[in-house]
Design a protein around this motif. Structure first.
Motif, PDB file in Angstrom:
ATOM      1  N   ARG A 147     -49.979  78.432  24.622  1.00  0.00           N
ATOM      2  CA  ARG A 147     -51.331  78.642  25.156  1.00  0.00           C
ATOM      3  C   ARG A 147     -52.312  77.759  24.377  1.00  0.00           C
ATOM      4  O   ARG A 147     -52.037  77.312  23.259  1.00  0.00           O
ATOM      5  N   SER A 148     -53.443  77.507  25.042  1.00  0.00           N
ATOM      6  CA  SER A 148     -54.533  76.818  24.341  1.00  0.00           C
ATOM      7  C   SER A 148     -55.728  77.770  24.380  1.00  0.00           C
ATOM      8  O   SER A 148     -55.654  78.843  24.991  1.00  0.00           O
ATOM      9  N   GLN A 149     -56.827  77.339  23.806  1.00  0.00           N
ATOM     10  CA  GLN A 149     -57.981  78.238  23.766  1.00  0.00           C
ATOM     11  C   GLN A 149     -58.450  78.627  25.175  1.00  0.00           C
ATOM     12  O   GLN A 149     -58.776  79.773  25.453  1.00  0.00           O
ATOM     13  N   ASP A 150     -58.454  77.629  26.096  1.00  0.00           N
ATOM     14  CA  ASP A 150     -58.960  77.915  27.442  1.00  0.00           C
ATOM     15  C   ASP A 150     -57.869  78.110  28.480  1.00  0.00           C
ATOM     16  O   ASP A 150     -58.148  78.364  29.639  1.00  0.00           O
ATOM     17  N   CYS A 151     -56.627  77.931  28.081  1.00  0.00           N
ATOM     18  CA  CYS A 151     -55.542  78.017  29.059  1.00  0.00           C
ATOM     19  C   CYS A 151     -54.483  78.991  28.539  1.00  0.00           C
ATOM     20  O   CYS A 151     -53.724  78.667  27.623  1.00  0.00           O
ATOM     21  N   PRO A 152     -54.447  80.201  29.123  1.00  0.00           N
ATOM     22  CA  PRO A 152     -53.543  81.222  28.599  1.00  0.00           C
ATOM     23  C   PRO A 152     -52.069  80.891  28.821  1.00  0.00           C
ATOM     24  O   PRO A 152     -51.201  81.426  28.136  1.00  0.00           O
ATOM     25  N   SER A 153     -51.782  80.025  29.797  1.00  0.00           N
ATOM     26  CA  SER A 153     -50.375  79.661  30.013  1.00  0.00           C
ATOM     27  C   SER A 153     -50.244  78.136  30.061  1.00  0.00           C
ATOM     28  O   SER A 153     -50.090  77.551  31.116  1.00  0.00           O
ATOM     29  N   ALA A 154     -50.320  77.556  28.880  1.00  0.00           N
ATOM     30  CA  ALA A 154     -50.213  76.093  28.773  1.00  0.00           C
ATOM     31  C   ALA A 154     -48.769  75.661  28.977  1.00  0.00           C
ATOM     32  O   ALA A 154     -48.495  74.505  29.286  1.00  0.00           O
ATOM     33  N   ALA A 155     -47.836  76.591  28.787  1.00  0.00           N
ATOM     34  CA  ALA A 155     -46.425  76.324  29.089  1.00  0.00           C
ATOM     35  C   ALA A 155     -45.772  77.662  29.421  1.00  0.00           C
ATOM     36  O   ALA A 155     -46.121  78.690  28.844  1.00  0.00           O
ATOM     37  N   PHE A 156     -44.870  77.640  30.402  1.00  0.00           N
ATOM     38  CA  PHE A 156     -44.129  78.865  30.730  1.00  0.00           C
ATOM     39  C   PHE A 156     -42.769  78.479  31.276  1.00  0.00           C
ATOM     40  O   PHE A 156     -42.548  77.308  31.631  1.00  0.00           O
ATOM     41  N   GLU A 157     -41.856  79.446  31.300  1.00  0.00           N
ATOM     42  CA  GLU A 157     -40.487  79.087  31.699  1.00  0.00           C
ATOM     43  C   GLU A 157     -39.692  80.289  32.171  1.00  0.00           C
ATOM     44  O   GLU A 157     -40.033  81.435  31.860  1.00  0.00           O
ATOM     45  N   CYS A 158     -38.647  79.965  32.927  1.00  0.00           N
ATOM     46  CA  CYS A 158     -37.634  80.965  33.233  1.00  0.00           C
ATOM     47  C   CYS A 158     -36.318  80.315  32.803  1.00  0.00           C
ATOM     48  O   CYS A 158     -35.743  79.507  33.539  1.00  0.00           O
ATOM     49  N   GLU A 159     -35.929  80.624  31.586  1.00  0.00           N
ATOM     50  CA  GLU A 159     -34.779  79.930  30.985  1.00  0.00           C
ATOM     51  C   GLU A 159     -33.520  80.106  31.837  1.00  0.00           C
ATOM     52  O   GLU A 159     -32.768  79.163  32.063  1.00  0.00           O
ATOM     53  N   GLU A 160     -33.369  81.308  32.344  1.00  0.00           N
ATOM     54  CA  GLU A 160     -32.176  81.637  33.122  1.00  0.00           C
ATOM     55  C   GLU A 160     -31.995  80.687  34.316  1.00  0.00           C
ATOM     56  O   GLU A 160     -30.897  80.264  34.636  1.00  0.00           O
ATOM     57  N   LYS A 161     -33.108  80.360  34.961  1.00  0.00           N
ATOM     58  CA  LYS A 161     -33.011  79.475  36.139  1.00  0.00           C
ATOM     59  C   LYS A 161     -33.244  78.002  35.790  1.00  0.00           C
ATOM     60  O   LYS A 161     -33.245  77.146  36.681  1.00  0.00           O
ATOM     61  N   GLY A 162     -33.525  77.736  34.532  1.00  0.00           N
ATOM     62  CA  GLY A 162     -33.769  76.341  34.130  1.00  0.00           C
ATOM     63  C   GLY A 162     -35.094  75.802  34.639  1.00  0.00           C
ATOM     64  O   GLY A 162     -35.222  74.608  34.889  1.00  0.00           O
TER      65      GLY A 162
END
Ligand code: XMP
Length: 517
Positions: A147-162
């Protein structure tokens, strides 16, 4: 070429080619394809991974590029970047909203928890952001990993599905650990092994060329530029004297350049090298012509005529080769069938607009069609092509013709060639060459009064031009140190006959252009 392929699906972002280059820099072969490429085609290519690029749009804009949900079920890891990240969230049931204020520039992100994507990336690092929308809720089954200060989801993933997504641009150098993140995706997630290496490329391409060409002949238009020189080197290695390179010297090249090209390709490579010296013919056609567009047109048309006349003499069937490189083939931007198949269109910037109908070939060969410029240079170095050719700066098709303002005469060409050689020599000695993308002398066809000893002179002015740029769409004039400029000026007025004044062009682009005509 390598059986490890990553697809970059083009949603129209500005950094798409950069993403592909970064992947290649990780020794993984990749191609850019339109986001419209049918899923069946994608599946058939059996990619090791897919990267969704950025794009200029909002996912809620109906005219913005979308993609079928099916792509997420084909069992291939996907990395969504910027718009690609929002599209992944939106398509899989997450929520995308407009930010209160756009995030633009270098932003600190903090990684949360463990992720294969962030291996060897510190908990806090700086990334390059450029977005107005953001993912406010990730799809079910996904975890937020940064996350960044203004972006709560700067990166996200579903490892199981790649499936992985980053709001920032890992491909841009301002992202401190961008390369590590891309590498992690390729190696940790997609399981790539890094099979794309230039030695293999040369070996496999040479074998393929031999097979395709058999005992037929190949003709290549050699301009002395990087691409055609490297294509010539590869073809020479593959079929030796079955290759004929036609090199048209219209007398508008830099000092001694024609001889250098001839020596390189006759001494270092096995081929049939044909140089057409047509300086006189060009000068004749250009006599009295001062209009820039008309000069360009005459140079282009004449070049084209001389070239094809020679090819007509040299070629009987066989193949026509040219140094098309990958960026020449990709039409970037959404909606285009980006990167679909190879084109046989003749490169227009070599002024070889159209092949006359009476010349017949069995086909076109483009041995560099899959390579980026930096890869072409690597191949060139490995083939033993001299550094000057491999790292040659861009040089316009009409040559010095666009750097001599007004009428082109033999005398003016000589003055400009000498002046340009001095400038290049001093820049080289100063060590500034690497930072400058292009530098050259211009003869503005202005005479000024000067003084030499006890005499007044009335002679030519030389203008010096040097620019720094990323893409030539915009450019800045280079801050060459005064001492270097002083040395150049001194030498020009002392060593080059008919030069009595020197100026330095301090115009950026826009509003100026790089060339003067
Ligand atoms: P401008 O002058 O348009 O130049 O700012 C941008 C880049 O393009 C090159 N240039 C040419 N290249 N044929 C070419 O092959 C041309 O007619 C031509 N005009 C400009 C220029 O040298 C610079 O790198």
């Amino acid at each position: 070429m390598s059986n490890e392929l990553v697809l970059v699906l083009d949603f129209g972002g500005q950094y798409n080619q950069l993403i592909a280059r970064r992947v290649r820099e990780c020794s993984v072969y990749c191609e850019i394809k339109s986001y419209k490429t049918p899923i069946e085609e994608i599946r058939a290519l059996r990619p090791a991974g897919i990267i969704f690029t950025g794009g200029p749009n909002s996912v809620y804009d109906m005219s913005s590029p979308h993609i079928s949900k099916e792509i997420f079920d084909i069992g291939v890891p996907i990395l969504g970047i910027c718009y690609g990240c929002q599209l992944m969230a939106y398509t899989l049931g997450g929520k995308v909203e407009s930010c209160e204020k756009s995030e633009y520039g270098k932003i600190e992100v903090e990684s949360l928890g463990k992720s294969k994507l962030f291996d060897n990336v510190p908990e806090k690092s700086v990334v390059w952001m450029s977005h107005t929308d953001f993912v406010s809720a990730v799809p079910e089954g996904f975890a937020v990993t940064a996350r960044s200060q203004d972006c709560p989801s700067a990166a996200f993933e579903c490892e199981e599905k790649g499936l992985y997504a980053v709001q920032f641009h890992p491909e841009v150098t301002h992202s401190e650990y961008g390369r590590t993140i891309l590498r992690n995706f390729l190696y940790n997630v997609c399981g790539c092994k890094g099979l794309w290496v230039m030695d293999d490329f040369i070996e496999k391409t040479v074998a393929r060329l031999r097979e395709k060409i058999g005992d037929k002949k190949v003709v290549l238009g050699l301009s002395g530029g990087v691409d055609s020189s490297v294509a010539a080197g590869l073809l020479s290695r593959a079929v030796g004297r079955q290759l004929t390179c036609v090199f048209v010297d219209q007398g508008l090249m830099r000092k001694d350049e024609g001889d250098f090209v001839e020596q390189t390709f006759t001494k270092l490579f096995d081929m049939n090298f044909v140089r057409v010296n047509c300086q006189k013919q060009f000068l004749e056609k250009l006599r009295g012509v001062t209009d820039p567009e008309q000069k360009r047109k005459i140079i282009g048309t004449e070049f084209y005529k001389v070239f094809w006349d020679k090819v007509r003499e040299e070629a009987d069937g066989g193949f026509f080769a040219q140094g098309t490189i990958y960026p020449d083939r990709i039409e970037s931007g959404r909606g285009n069938e980006a990167g679909q198949g190879s084109t046989a269109v003749i490169k227009t910037h070599h002024n070889m607009v159209k092949k006359p109908d009476d010349i017949k070939f069995d086909g076109t060969i483009e041995p560099l069609a899959d390579l980026f410029k930096d890869e072409v240079r690597q191949v060139g170095e490995k083939l033993g092509i001299p550094h000057e050719l491999v790292w040659r700066q861009p040089f316009p098709g009409p040559g010095l013709g666009v750097r001599i303002i007004g009428e082109i005469t033999e005398e003016k060409i000589k003055i400009l060639q000498e002046a340009d050689a001095v400038f290049r020599d001093e820049i080289k000695k100063s060590g500034a060459e690497e930072q400058l993308k292009q530098f050259f002398a211009v003869l503005p066809d202005v005479k000024t009064v000067g003084v030499m000893g006890d005499h007044r002179t009335y002679d030519h002015l030389i203008a010096l031009r040097a620019v720094t740029t990323d893409d030539f769409m915009t450019a800045d004039w280079a801050r060459i140190p005064y001492e270097v400029l002083a040395r150049v000026s001194n030498r020009l007025t002392n060593e080059v006959e008919h030069v009595n004044r020197v100026v330095y062009d301090i115009t950026s682009k826009p509003p100026g252009t790089v060339e003067w005509e």
